[in-house]
Design an enzyme around this catalytic site. Structure first.
Site, PDB file in Angstrom:
ATOM      1  N   CYS A  91       0.860  -1.179   0.000  1.00  0.00           N
ATOM      2  CA  CYS A  91       0.000   0.000   0.000  1.00  0.00           C
ATOM      3  C   CYS A  91       0.900   1.233   0.000  1.00  0.00           C
ATOM      4  O   CYS A  91       1.678   1.436   0.944  1.00  0.00           O
ATOM      5  CB  CYS A  91      -0.907  -0.013   1.219  1.00  0.00           C
ATOM      6  SG  CYS A  91      -2.014   1.393   1.255  1.00  0.00           S
ATOM      7  N   CYS A 241      -3.467   6.953  -4.975  1.00  0.00           N
ATOM      8  CA  CYS A 241      -3.153   5.520  -4.863  1.00  0.00           C
ATOM      9  C   CYS A 241      -1.703   5.230  -5.281  1.00  0.00           C
ATOM     10  O   CYS A 241      -1.368   5.302  -6.472  1.00  0.00           O
ATOM     11  CB  CYS A 241      -4.122   4.666  -5.683  1.00  0.00           C
ATOM     12  SG  CYS A 241      -3.966   2.892  -5.306  1.00  0.00           S
TER      13      CYS A 241
HETATM   14  O1  PYC Z   1      -1.894   3.810  -1.976  1.00  0.00           O
HETATM   15  O2  PYC Z   1      -1.375   1.841  -2.756  1.00  0.00           O
HETATM   16  C1  PYC Z   1      -2.159   2.611  -2.232  1.00  0.00           C
HETATM   17  C2  PYC Z   1      -3.497   2.110  -1.856  1.00  0.00           C
HETATM   18  C3  PYC Z   1      -4.030   0.884  -2.127  1.00  0.00           C
HETATM   19  C4  PYC Z   1      -5.317   0.888  -1.583  1.00  0.00           C
HETATM   20  C5  PYC Z   1      -5.536   2.103  -1.005  1.00  0.00           C
HETATM   21  N1  PYC Z   1      -4.409   2.841  -1.187  1.00  0.00           N
END
Ligand code: PYC
Length: 315
Positions: A91, A241
């Site tokens: 993550c 993300c």
């Molecule tokens: O930042 O990799 C990330 C992530 C995955 C799910 C929520 N955030």
């Protein structure tokens, strides 16, 4: 469980996406690899996972992170990430939150750190100004221009890529990627995910694609693109993300649209930005993602064994 079990946590948010780091009171998972410890967590303590992040203590958008002793003494920490429905390989926003939290506690100094996760060891640079760069695992596009028929929505064409989790990334799509459209974006991405599964479209080794990423134009010149990322439990990522941006960088490289060292500014649905770039070594794409996290709470979660909702609202 003692009558009142206490779990020491620090909450943070990275570009809007929350991370709840468990510092003490979590399950004892032994001293095997992080992959092995994740197996034990999943098998024996899944109710604990849910109780930490879901209602009444949390919500479906919280990503939990269990701080672990690393296997390698040269690593700064080990971590297992989890969410409202299960576990995450890696993550990105959570690693930024972890590093910011360890810094807030005075446990680490600016410089280079190694963090062990169930899918491998990542690097993290804590900058003097508080920003964090995650040096992610090698990321790859595993399939290009995969078409899926989505009942009620029509055909979508996207790339399948891994950036620490499996993603289906759709560039050309008719929906407005903006915060006032999240209901429609959630509905269509959920339908895409189900259609991928129904049609046997997976990541390598049959791994489920559990993150769907749609792209649209950025809100201004400060970014190169804007995304909407649907996470496995149907919540959308408030940040751009980290693993999704890593998957995006791997796709841009595979298409010849971004060179090693070039900066890609990925805007998320709230407007916040991660800066990404990558190196190529031995033919593999190594993404680096930079962002910033802020502490939002330092507290104890209390597990009262007399509380009928102690382990969650849903029996
Ligand atoms: O930042 O990799 C990330 C992530 C995955 C799910 C929520 N955030």
């Amino acid at each position: 469980m003692t009558p009142h079990q206490r779990i020491r946590v620090i909450d943070s948010h990275t570009a809007g996406e929350p991370t709840r780091l468990i510092l003490a009171g979590g399950p004892e998972l032994g001293d095997g690899s992080l992959e092995r410890r994740l197996e034990t967590f999943r098998r024996d303590y899944d109710a604990f996972r849910s109780a930490v992040v879901n209602e009444p203590r949390g919500s479906d958008i919280i990503v939990g992170a269990l701080l672990c002793e690393p296997v390698d003494p040269h690593s700064t920490a080990g971590v297992i990430f989890f969410n409202n429905v299960g576990y995450l390989g890696m993550c990105g926003h959570g690693t930024i939150g972890l590093i910011a939290t360890l810094s807030h506690l005075g446990k680490i100094e600016p410089g280079e750190h190694r963090i062990e996760t169930p899918v491998g060891t990542v690097g993290a640079t804590l900058h003097a100004d508080g920003r964090v760069t995650v040096h992610n695992l090698p990321s790859r596009r595993s399939a290009a221009r995969v078409t899926v028929q989505v009942p009620g929505y029509g055909a979508f064409c996207g790339d399948v890529a891994w950036g620490g989790n499996w993603f289906y990334l759709v560039e050309e799509q008719p929906y407005t990627v903006a915060i006032d459209n999240v209901e429609e974006l959630t509905a269509v991405t959920w339908a895409i995910r189900q259609a991928l599964s129904a049609n046997g479209i997976t990541g390598d080794d049959g791994k489920e694609i559990d993150h769907i990423e749609l792209f649209g134009p950025p809100s201004g010149p400060e970014a190169d693109s804007r995304n909407f990322v649907l996470c496995p439990g149907k919540a959308y990522d408030r940040s751009p993300c980290g693993t999704g941006t890593s998957a995006k960088l791997a796709c841009l490289y595979a298409k010849g649209k971004l060179r090693p060292g070039q900066v890609w500014r990925q805007q998320g649905i709230l407007g916040s930005i991660f800066e990404g770039s990558f190196n190529v070594r031995d033919g593999n794409v190594y993404p680096s993602i930079t962002g910033r996290a802020y502490i939002t709470a330092e507290t104890d979660l209390v597990f009262d064994k007399n509380d009928p909702s102690c382990m969650g609202l849903v029996p």
